[in-house]
Every structure is written in structure tokens, then in C-alpha cells.
Design a protein around this motif. Structure first.
Motif, short mmCIF file in Angstrom:
data_model
loop_
_atom_site.label_atom_id
_atom_site.label_comp_id
_atom_site.label_asym_id
_atom_site.label_seq_id
_atom_site.Cartn_x
_atom_site.Cartn_y
_atom_site.Cartn_z
N UNK A 167 0.84 -1.18 0.00
CA UNK A 167 0.00 0.00 0.00
C UNK A 167 0.89 1.25 0.00
N UNK A 168 0.46 2.24 -0.71
CA UNK A 168 1.17 3.51 -0.80
C UNK A 168 0.96 4.31 0.48
N UNK A 169 2.00 4.98 0.92
CA UNK A 169 1.90 5.83 2.11
C UNK A 169 2.26 7.26 1.72
N UNK A 170 1.51 8.21 2.26
CA UNK A 170 1.74 9.64 2.00
C UNK A 170 1.82 10.39 3.33
N UNK A 171 2.87 10.12 4.13
CA UNK A 171 2.95 10.70 5.47
C UNK A 171 3.15 12.22 5.48
N UNK A 172 3.86 12.76 4.52
CA UNK A 172 4.07 14.21 4.49
C UNK A 172 2.76 14.94 4.21
N UNK A 173 1.97 14.41 3.28
CA UNK A 173 0.68 15.02 2.98
C UNK A 173 -0.23 14.96 4.20
N UNK A 174 -0.22 13.82 4.87
CA UNK A 174 -1.03 13.68 6.08
C UNK A 174 -0.62 14.73 7.11
N UNK A 175 0.68 14.92 7.29
CA UNK A 175 1.17 15.92 8.24
C UNK A 175 0.81 17.34 7.86
N UNK A 176 0.60 17.59 6.58
CA UNK A 176 0.27 18.94 6.12
C UNK A 176 -1.23 19.19 6.05
N UNK A 177 -2.04 18.16 6.32
CA UNK A 177 -3.49 18.33 6.24
C UNK A 177 -3.95 19.44 7.18
N UNK A 178 -4.82 20.27 6.68
CA UNK A 178 -5.33 21.38 7.48
C UNK A 178 -4.50 22.64 7.37
N UNK A 179 -3.42 22.61 6.61
CA UNK A 179 -2.58 23.79 6.41
C UNK A 179 -2.73 24.27 4.97
N UNK A 180 -2.26 25.47 4.72
CA UNK A 180 -2.30 26.02 3.36
C UNK A 180 -1.32 25.31 2.43
N UNK A 181 -0.41 24.54 2.99
CA UNK A 181 0.61 23.84 2.20
C UNK A 181 0.18 22.45 1.75
#
Length: 114
Positions: free
Chosen positions: A1-15
Motif C-alpha cells: 500500500x502507498x503511504x503519504x505521510x508528508x501530505x497527512x502531516x500537512x493536512x489542514x494547512x495552506x501547504x
């Protein structure tokens, strides 16, 4: 399975969109349903593609993202020395849905048929 930890950490931000775009573009294209999305050629060409985040929404324990993917394909010939088929690359586009688990960062990607 693909993991996207950086995107998850940025959720809720403008980035979030920029981080997700960067993280998607760093994936091996084989984990994305690009071959299934080919409409002009017959095979995905190369490893280069560009992601575009269209929408992202919170659905409880997951983040649902709709993304557009621009990539290239070729029409493959028979690979004979005298094959007249040109090996021109064709522009391709497909849209995918990414279901990103907010606990683990695991992502499921599926081709949208719209």
C-alpha cells in the motif's frame, strides 16, 4: 500500500496541496493507475508525470482527494527493424481518487471514470 505521510502531516494547512503534489510526483508511477487511464496510446511512456490537486475533503477518518495526472504514452509497434510505426509520445490525462487514512497515512488510489 502507498503511504503519504508528508501530505497527512500537512493536512489542514495552506501547504497541503503543494506537499501532496510533491509527494505524489515522487512516487513510482507504477503504483498509480496510469496504464488503466491511457486513452490515446497503448503504453505509459517513461516515469515522468505531473499531478494537479483538484479537491480535498475531510470524511471522518480519511481525506478524500481528487487529482488530475498529466503523463505521456506511446503507440507501440512490433519493434521490428523495419517497423514504420513512429514512436511519438502522446499527451495523456486521467483523474484519480486518493483515499488517505488519517491515522496511518496509507493511501488507496483508484482511477475515476468520469
Amino acid at each position: 500500500m502507498t503511504r503519504l505521510p508528508q501530505a497527512l502531516g500537512a493536512w489542514g494547512t495552506t501547504e497541503f496541496s503543494a506537499v501532496l503534489k510533491r509527494e505524489l510526483e515522487g512516487l513510482d508511477p507504477k503504483v498509480l493507475p496510469l496504464q488503466e487511464g491511457v486513452s490515446r496510446g497503448s503504453y505509459v511512456s517513461g516515469d515522468c508525470f505531473e499531478a494537479m490537486i483538484i479537491t480535498a475533503s475531510d470524511v471522518g477518518d480519511a481525506i478524500v482527494v481528487r487529482a488530475g495526472i498529466h503523463y505521456r504514452s506511446i503507440i507501440a509497434g512490433c519493434s521490428c527493424a523495419d517497423d514504420p510505426t513512429p514512436v511519438d509520445e502522446l499527451s495523456e490525462y486521467c483523474e484519480v481518487e486518493i483515499l488517505l487514512d488519517k491515522t496511518s497515512g496509507a493511501a488507496r488510489v483508484r482511477l475515476l471514470d468520469d
